[in-house]
Motif scaffolding. Structure first.
Motif, PDB file in Angstrom:
ATOM      1  N   GLU A  77       0.849  -1.193   0.000  1.00 14.88           N
ATOM      2  CA  GLU A  77       0.000   0.000   0.000  1.00 14.88           C
ATOM      3  C   GLU A  77       0.881   1.238   0.000  1.00 14.88           C
ATOM      4  O   GLU A  77       1.848   1.316   0.751  1.00 14.88           O
ATOM      5  CB  GLU A  77      -0.890   0.031   1.240  1.00 14.88           C
ATOM      6  N   ARG A  86      -3.044   0.553  -3.878  1.00 14.27           N
ATOM      7  CA  ARG A  86      -2.895  -0.745  -3.204  1.00 14.27           C
ATOM      8  C   ARG A  86      -2.832  -1.846  -4.258  1.00 14.27           C
ATOM      9  O   ARG A  86      -3.625  -1.867  -5.196  1.00 14.27           O
ATOM     10  CB  ARG A  86      -4.074  -0.968  -2.279  1.00 14.27           C
ATOM     11  N   GLN A  87      -1.892  -2.755  -4.076  1.00 15.05           N
ATOM     12  CA  GLN A  87      -1.768  -3.936  -4.924  1.00 15.05           C
ATOM     13  C   GLN A  87      -1.550  -5.135  -4.025  1.00 15.05           C
ATOM     14  O   GLN A  87      -0.855  -5.048  -3.005  1.00 15.05           O
ATOM     15  CB  GLN A  87      -0.582  -3.815  -5.884  1.00 15.05           C
ATOM     16  N   GLU A  88      -2.118  -6.255  -4.398  1.00 18.96           N
ATOM     17  CA  GLU A  88      -1.867  -7.487  -3.650  1.00 18.96           C
ATOM     18  C   GLU A  88      -1.642  -8.634  -4.606  1.00 18.96           C
ATOM     19  O   GLU A  88      -2.087  -8.604  -5.753  1.00 18.96           O
ATOM     20  CB  GLU A  88      -2.980  -7.787  -2.659  1.00 18.96           C
ATOM     21  N   TRP A  89      -0.935  -9.652  -4.097  1.00 16.52           N
ATOM     22  CA  TRP A  89      -0.541 -10.766  -4.951  1.00 16.52           C
ATOM     23  C   TRP A  89      -0.434 -12.032  -4.106  1.00 16.52           C
ATOM     24  O   TRP A  89       0.247 -12.037  -3.080  1.00 16.52           O
ATOM     25  CB  TRP A  89       0.785 -10.439  -5.609  1.00 16.52           C
ATOM     26  N   LEU A 108       4.960  -5.578  -7.561  1.00 17.18           N
ATOM     27  CA  LEU A 108       3.721  -4.869  -7.248  1.00 17.18           C
ATOM     28  C   LEU A 108       3.869  -3.369  -7.474  1.00 17.18           C
ATOM     29  O   LEU A 108       2.933  -2.714  -7.934  1.00 17.18           O
ATOM     30  CB  LEU A 108       3.301  -5.145  -5.803  1.00 17.18           C
ATOM     31  N   GLN A 111       3.336  -2.302 -11.027  1.00 15.93           N
ATOM     32  CA  GLN A 111       1.937  -2.280 -11.444  1.00 15.93           C
ATOM     33  C   GLN A 111       1.193  -1.041 -10.950  1.00 15.93           C
ATOM     34  O   GLN A 111       0.098  -0.760 -11.421  1.00 15.93           O
ATOM     35  CB  GLN A 111       1.222  -3.530 -10.938  1.00 15.93           C
ATOM     36  N   MET A 112       1.782  -0.327 -10.006  1.00 16.09           N
ATOM     37  CA  MET A 112       1.120   0.859  -9.458  1.00 16.09           C
ATOM     38  C   MET A 112       1.405   2.083 -10.309  1.00 16.09           C
ATOM     39  O   MET A 112       2.488   2.220 -10.860  1.00 16.09           O
ATOM     40  CB  MET A 112       1.604   1.133  -8.032  1.00 16.09           C
TER      41      MET A 112
END
Length: 167
Positions: A77, A86-89, A108, A111-112
């Protein structure tokens, strides 16, 4: 037995017999590694500085995971001056070391889309489970008579023939 082990002898005896009187407790909340880096006094605008911040956060998360186990979900985050990202994996391989966490965090981060300086970085490693145990196999993958005979000779040479009667 009390002479050798002292006060803990009765507990050891009960556990050797298969009796464990410790209560079963729920593992709630589930363990996780949660690291927050506050940069509100000096917001991070440069990508290289952001990479260094993620490296620091990854090392701290790995230190927290050291006693817990391995993580299977990573959440990154970023709080900027204009909003939050926010990105999650759910990672394919378990996260345990700082290098693994750092590489996954950089993925991550790529990707933001950050349009303003970052004021807070939060890294959360969830779904923590214990790593698989490794057995102490004497012969490895080999179970042939050559390895067994070599071990017998080594034991007899080092500890004497009486040791082999116990085995």
């Amino acid at each position: 037995m009390r002479v050798h082990f002292g006060k803990i002898a009765p507990v050891l005896h009960r556990r050797a017999q298969g009796y464990d009187l410790t209560p079963v407790r729920a593992l709630y909340p589930p363990p996780s590694a949660d690291v927050v880096l506050d940069c509100s006094e000096a917001p991070i605008a440069d990508r290289t500085q952001l990479g260094e911040a993620i490296s620091r956060v990854s090392v701290r998360a790995a230190c927290q995971l050291q006693g817990l186990g391995v993580g299977r979900r990573l959440i990154l985050e970023m709080k900027t001056e204009r909003g939050e990202a926010r990105q999650e994996w759910a990672v394919p391989a378990p996260l345990e070391h700082a290098g693994d966490i750092q590489r996954a965090s950089w993925r991550l981060l790529a990707q933001m889309r950050l349009t303003a300086p970052v004021t807070r970085v939060r890294l959360l490693v969830e779904d923590v489970s214990f790593p698989t145990a490794h057995t102490a196999d004497l012969f490895g993958a080999q179970s042939d008579s050559v390895a067994l005979e070599a071990t017998r000779r080594r034991l007899a040479a080092r500890f004497g023939l009486t040791t082999l009667t116990i085995l």
